[in-house]
Enzyme design. Sequence first.
Site, PDB file in Angstrom:
ATOM      1  N   GLN A 103      -4.762  -1.104   9.551  1.00  0.00           N
ATOM      2  CA  GLN A 103      -4.572  -2.610   8.995  1.00  0.00           C
ATOM      3  C   GLN A 103      -5.108  -3.465   9.781  1.00  0.00           C
ATOM      4  O   GLN A 103      -5.000  -3.780  11.197  1.00  0.00           O
ATOM      5  CB  GLN A 103      -3.142  -2.901   8.653  1.00  0.00           C
ATOM      6  CG  GLN A 103      -2.888  -4.143   8.023  1.00  0.00           C
ATOM      7  CD  GLN A 103      -3.464  -4.111   6.522  1.00  0.00           C
ATOM      8  OE1 GLN A 103      -3.393  -3.286   5.910  1.00  0.00           O
ATOM      9  NE2 GLN A 103      -4.092  -5.372   6.158  1.00  0.00           N
ATOM     10  N   ASP A 137     -10.987   2.831   3.847  1.00  0.00           N
ATOM     11  CA  ASP A 137     -11.388   1.658   3.746  1.00  0.00           C
ATOM     12  C   ASP A 137     -12.891   1.411   3.678  1.00  0.00           C
ATOM     13  O   ASP A 137     -13.486   0.578   3.250  1.00  0.00           O
ATOM     14  CB  ASP A 137     -11.106   0.748   4.995  1.00  0.00           C
ATOM     15  CG  ASP A 137      -9.942   0.050   4.768  1.00  0.00           C
ATOM     16  OD1 ASP A 137      -9.725  -0.367   3.633  1.00  0.00           O
ATOM     17  OD2 ASP A 137      -9.323  -0.328   6.004  1.00  0.00           O
ATOM     18  N   LYS A 151       0.976  -1.134   0.126  1.00  0.00           N
ATOM     19  CA  LYS A 151      -0.030  -0.028   0.142  1.00  0.00           C
ATOM     20  C   LYS A 151       0.938   1.108  -0.123  1.00  0.00           C
ATOM     21  O   LYS A 151       0.722   2.312  -0.897  1.00  0.00           O
ATOM     22  CB  LYS A 151      -0.894  -0.013   1.098  1.00  0.00           C
ATOM     23  CG  LYS A 151      -1.934  -1.050   1.089  1.00  0.00           C
ATOM     24  CD  LYS A 151      -2.782  -1.438   2.244  1.00  0.00           C
ATOM     25  CE  LYS A 151      -3.966  -2.392   2.276  1.00  0.00           C
ATOM     26  NZ  LYS A 151      -4.633  -2.923   3.290  1.00  0.00           N
TER      27      LYS A 151
END
Length: 302
Positions: free
Chosen positions: A97, A120, A53
Amino acid sequence: MARLIDGKQLSAQVLDTVATEVQQLKAEHSVTPALAVVLVGDDPASHVYVRNKVRSAGNAGIRSIEHRLDADTDQQTLNALIDNLNNDPDVHGILVQLPLPAQLDEDQIIAAIHPDKDVDGFHPLNVGALASGQSGLVPCTPLGSMIMLQQVHDDLSGKHAVVIGRSNIVGKPMAALLLQANCTVSVVHSRTRNIEALCRQADIVVAAVGRAELVKADWIKPGATVIDVGINAVEVEGKRKLKGDVDFAAVEPLAGAITPVPGGVGPMTIACLMKNTLTAARRQLSAGDTDKSNPAVAVGQS
Ligand code: NAP
């Protein structure tokens, strides 16, 4: 033979477009979109995901800020970091995460992220926005899967789509996006009876299960489009390999179009994270200097 929907190639196109638009944003507003990535603990897979990422962010001209916390970090410490990032005007996206170590409450942490920075798309306000057809940040994997579907279908209207899996991060938002695109959507899961027969009726099958090669050739209508979200590590002749949820070798000859694993939905997920970070930066820019305290947290505390 099915048309291969190449996630590597398509994600490179998405990232190119993001990179161009990031440069425009810098030139016109002197703003560099910034993504804060929070990693707690030492799960090896999470480290790989975060590294990928951060690399993609760099390629798109997005600034990334890594926060690595010890595996025994407590809820208060993580909340304090989220609070700082929520209030930092130079941070546009926050990604924590997952999975988090067992002592941490994932749902509470997701709800603590300001919805405008929730790249997200997991915050309850963004989930609600998607469910009710309002604008918000959309989870990256379903967003990437929709872009892949649009490569094959100019118009998804009236298509019957079967989504296998009902998780909050893939199955449910995928179903919501397909419904928004006027598909007729069936969501099947571990308790569904006769999944094969339901899948055989589908013009589009999206497999998000986490079971290697579950979807066989006789589950698929000839000519159907198959999106394989699954990533399963399996041992083949003593070597570790990644397999999707679809038996690719058996399904590919009869499907109309199919995504490979690896090189399918995975790269699109990361590209869509960058797209969401750009979207978040633009929205914050147009909203001006608004209060970044989390409205959902404020409601919960009152
Ligand atoms: P998850 O939270 O474990 O959900 C799996 C879903 O599959 C559940 O709804 C479960 O049903 C259903 N299921 C399990 N066994 C089944 C069976 N035999 N028949 C039908 N349905 C079954 O998984 P997830 O987070 O959605 O992830 C799914 C897969 O996608 C995993 O392989 C994951 O690694 C992968 N993934 C890939 C990406 C990417 O970027 N490509 C991103 C996210 C996830 P119940 O609800 O009834 O338990």
